[in-house]
Structures are given as structure tokens and as C-alpha cells.
Design a protein around this motif. Sequence first.
Motif: not given
Length: 362
Positions: A226-230, A299-302
Motif C-alpha cells: 500500500l502507498e502512504m496516501t493517508t 479500499r482507498d488505494q483502489l
Amino acid sequence: MITHFTKYMKTKNLWSCMMVVTTETTPTMLPLRGNITPPHSIKDEEATPETQAEPKHVHGMRDINPINAISHNSAAGAPTIASVPKFVSFADHRQWELQHMAAVFRHWSRQNYVFGISGHISVRDPEYPNAFWTNPLGVHFGLLRASDMILLSLDGEVLHPPQHPAAKVIDNLKDHTSSHRARTRPANAAGFLIHAALHKRRADVHAACHCHTPHGRAYSAFAKPLEMTTQDICKFYERHSVYESYGGVVLAAEEGEHIADALGPVNMGVILRNHGLLTVGETVDQAAWLFDVMEAGCRDQLMIDAAEGAAREQGRSYRRCLIEREEAEYNREMEGGAEICYAEFQAYYDYEFEMCGGDFTK
């Protein structure tokens, strides 16, 4: 009466319109001042936002317990949120663990994590560290209680409750209450192989959670971290991995060992390719909260990937902003530890207790 948009005004990079009302029968457009392009003709890719200098960030309260940090005015004696309790007896500690384990299953049911009979949790026994409690196979998560759990040794022996006449009984567990389900249902064989390998490998792992959630299953097909998006997903910054192989249903000890290898010595979660998610913790509450975070992260990554792809097809450009190392480490430090993750899950524990009148504690 005819209404016209007649004057465009440019302030910094923002466009605004002034509504002009006239009683003339024919349209009269006032001339635009200067060489100004109406805002509706600006294309996304042509707009250049002003470059602003990054503010200097201050990472506060690193020198105090995150429980105190998040609790306002705790330094002055104000109350703090709950932290992991201490126990004077193994029996009390055991019962508390099993009640919280059952609460996690009730929460999973409410979160729509139920998928047939798949999914299992393990909690290491506080008195017998070479054994763990797990859920009986085939019982809906929304029905499970503390008394339904089965104690297995790391070698696979059923230690409690006795499930056949020749089974030996551990003296210190004679007074432990077990339900009819616990006495008549088996544990999940695949679950045992996975959890036994984890508990053997990692002494710090006191609980592990695994089930087949919608977004976890979908994202696992990419076999990507997972990317560190949040801010939330930073709990897993450099603390999660991917099991990049898929060996089918786990019914061999070797496959459990492969999963333990993939988790590694320090990670708190692993994405199992074509399978789902698995998280661990010092308490079942921590492992459960991290599981929720990882499922939400998938979910957020998708969603982010889908939005970026859709924008690209429309000739628009979205700039994905990832959290930098320094901030990601700070977030993990302040929000990813055992105590604060335990505290996060208590909101769900209290809710489940209220909704069912404490039924899961029986």
C-alpha cells in the motif's frame, strides 16, 4: 427582462462573474477589460497553480506516551482515554482476552467481513504462551461469545475444552466455562497452520487476525504494498509486506511457514496475494484495529487508482500526493503502537457491548 453574464473579473487565479440585469430587449455585452479569457474555456491541463512554499512542520509531543498526547490537557491531570489494563490473575486476564476476541468477531459481522466460514483470529493464552485460543469453525461471526473459543497448542493438540473422552484436562482450566459449540465444533485447520507458524516465529505476536474482506481480496490480486496516501495507513509505513506467491488453500504446514516468512520479524500486517489480509498485535484489539486500517487502506488505494485512471482517460491530470518519510514515520510513531491501537478499538468494543447487552462476554 433578460439576464446576461457581462463582466468577468480576475482576482489572483480565481475567476468570478458579476450578474448584470438590464431591461433592454436586445442583448448588450459590455466589452471585456484587457486580454481576458472567460473561465469556461480554461482547460485543466493549461491551468498552472501558484507554487507555495511548504510550511515548516512541527512534530509535537514525541516525548510523551501517545495516549497522553491525544488526550487534551492530560499533563494538567485531565483524564486520558483507556489503555491496556493489568491483571492480578491468569484467569481474569484470559477471560478479558476472550471477551475482547468475541467483540472483534461481532464488530467484523457489523462491518460485513463475513464470507461463508472463512476467517479466524488467534489469541495467545497469558498462562500458557505455547498455546492460543481460536474460533470454532462454521459459526457466524455475529453469534460468537467468549465461551465459544477453543484452546490449541502450537503442536495442534486441543487443550480446552476436552472434545473426546480420552482428552486430558489442564488443572488450571477446570473452572473455565466453555460452550456447547466449543465442545462440539472443530477449529479451522487452515487457520491453525497459519496462526501456529506466526506464534512460533514471533514472541511479540499475541494475537493475529485474518479474514476475506471485500477490498482486501480485491487489492490482494495486485500483490503490491500500500502507498502512504493517508494519515491512517501510515501505521503500516515500513511495517507491512506482501506474500507474493499463492499456494492455494492453506492445508500444509509449509504454507503457514511461507506466510510467517512473508510477515517477517517486525511487520504488523501482510497482504496475501489472491487471498486477503492478515494483521498481528500485542492484543487482539490492536490486531483488530490494524486490520480495519488495512482493509480501509485497500479500499482507498483502489479508489485513488480508479480516480486517477478515469481522469487520465478524460485528458485531465490528478497529481497523487504521497506522504513523505518524515511525516509517515511520525504518524506511525504516534498512532501505530500497541496502546493507541488498543484505545482506538475500544470505541467499537463499547458500541458492540451496548448493541447486544454484553452478550458476547458470556
